[in-house]
Write an enzyme that holds these catalytic residues in place. Structure first.
Site, PDB file in Angstrom:
ATOM      1  CG  ASP A  82      58.961  50.090  17.898  1.00 59.98           C
ATOM      2  OD1 ASP A  82      58.251  49.650  17.112  1.00 59.98           O
ATOM      3  OD2 ASP A  82      58.122  50.196  19.052  1.00 59.98           O
ATOM      4  N   GLY A 181      49.430  53.230  22.505  1.00 61.39           N
ATOM      5  CA  GLY A 181      49.011  53.744  23.899  1.00 61.39           C
ATOM      6  C   GLY A 181      47.928  53.034  24.842  1.00 61.39           C
TER       7      GLY A 181
END
Length: 312
Positions: A82, A181
């Protein structure tokens, strides 16, 4: 069973109007919880490790933990890098056993992104490894990814078509308003579905990827805060928006923050309720179970439950 690539997974997902869950891993308990959930729901699975996870756990530990999962499961499982930000990190993962890598050149100019992505694609394809790239920038902070809101750029549909043609990439992460986030939106959540529709029409049959897709579910934020956390105003992408995106060509959905919140909230609660507990097994165990239940929730949302057999 051996690791598999993501080509067949994403093709079947596109044809079936569902998405494959791609879940970030950092340690043993997280991997165990994710795989247990997928086993229970018979779902194909992408385990993904970021550069931060490789730095924390070490490449060899991640590989051995994934190999242990493969020894106990016959699910189709891919291992994906990732947000690799350089050719060198992608090469290390390709040579080190990953079956899929993401080269993230979204911070570069269009031309430089094409150049870097093409270099990774040429190397990876020669080794039988598939490649994801990103066009457009997601705002937010997660792991080693940090983009200020003013620097976020949504994906241009015309550029997306040109990018895929020039690079030969296997899937494309698009920016339509999600962010990394736990603090994704200051106002009302909003995704640009019109933009996604335009991209999908230009790239018919091509798998698109959605990053920054955690919903930051309020009950887990509340749990973290009740037991000593400090997450004021944390907010994510509503699950109904994720479901709608899946119906519009999104074939892979990345989840990290929701796993962190579920695990941390339950560990905080366990340590609060049992202050004499200093046995990691007794507080990491509830964390692992929380990971399992969160992944089951996401698999059902993405519609990939029961799809493992068609991917084998």
């Amino acid at each position: 069973m051996s690791l598999v690539g993501t080509t067949k997974m994403l093709k079947k997902a596109y044809e079936g109007d569902y998405a494959i869950g791609a879940f970030n891993v950092n340690n043993m308990e997280i991997i165990q919880g994710i795989v247990a959930a997928a086993e229970e729901l018979n779902a194909p699975l992408i385990l993904q490790a970021s550069q931060g996870a490789r730095s924390y756990a070490g490449h060899n530990y991640i590989m051995r933990l994934v190999e242990a999962a493969l020894d106990t499961s016959d699910l189709p499982i891919a291992l994906h890098l990732d947000h690799g930000d350089s050719f060198e990190i992608c090469k290390k993962c390709i040579d080190g056993g990953f079956t899929s890598v993401m080269i993230d050149g979204s911070h570069l100019s269009f031309e430089k992104n094409v150049e870097l992505t093409k270099k990774v694609v040429d190397y990876a394809h020669n080794k039988g490894v598939v490649v994801e790239a990103e066009l457009g920038k997601l705002s937010g902070i997660e792991d080693n990814v940090s983009v200020k809101e003013k620097d976020a750029t949504l994906t241009d549909p015309v550029e997306a078509e040109e990018f895929v043609e020039k690079t030969g990439v296997d899937s494309l992460a698009v920016a339509i308003g999600t962010s990394h986030g736990a603090y994704k939106f200051k106002g009302e959540p909003n995704l640009d579905f019109e933009r996604l529709e335009k991209i999908t029409k230009r790239l018919e049959g091509f798998p698109l990827v959605l990053h920054g897709s955690s919903s930051v579910i309020p009950e887990f934020v509340k749990m973290c805060n009740e037991y000593g956390g400090n997450l004021p105003g944390a907010r994510g992408v509503p699950e109904e928006m994720i479901g709608k995106a899946v119906k519009q060509g999104i074939c892979k959905v990345n989840i990290d923050t929701d796993l962190r919140l579920a695990m941390t909230g339950n560990i905080r609660k366990e340590l609060h309720d049992n202050p004499a507990n200093f046995d990691p097994r007794k507080y990491l165990g509830p964390g692992r179970e929380a990971i399992k239940e969160m992944v089951k929730r996401k698999i059902k949302l993405f519609g990939c439950d029961g799809k493992a057999d068609e991917v084998k």
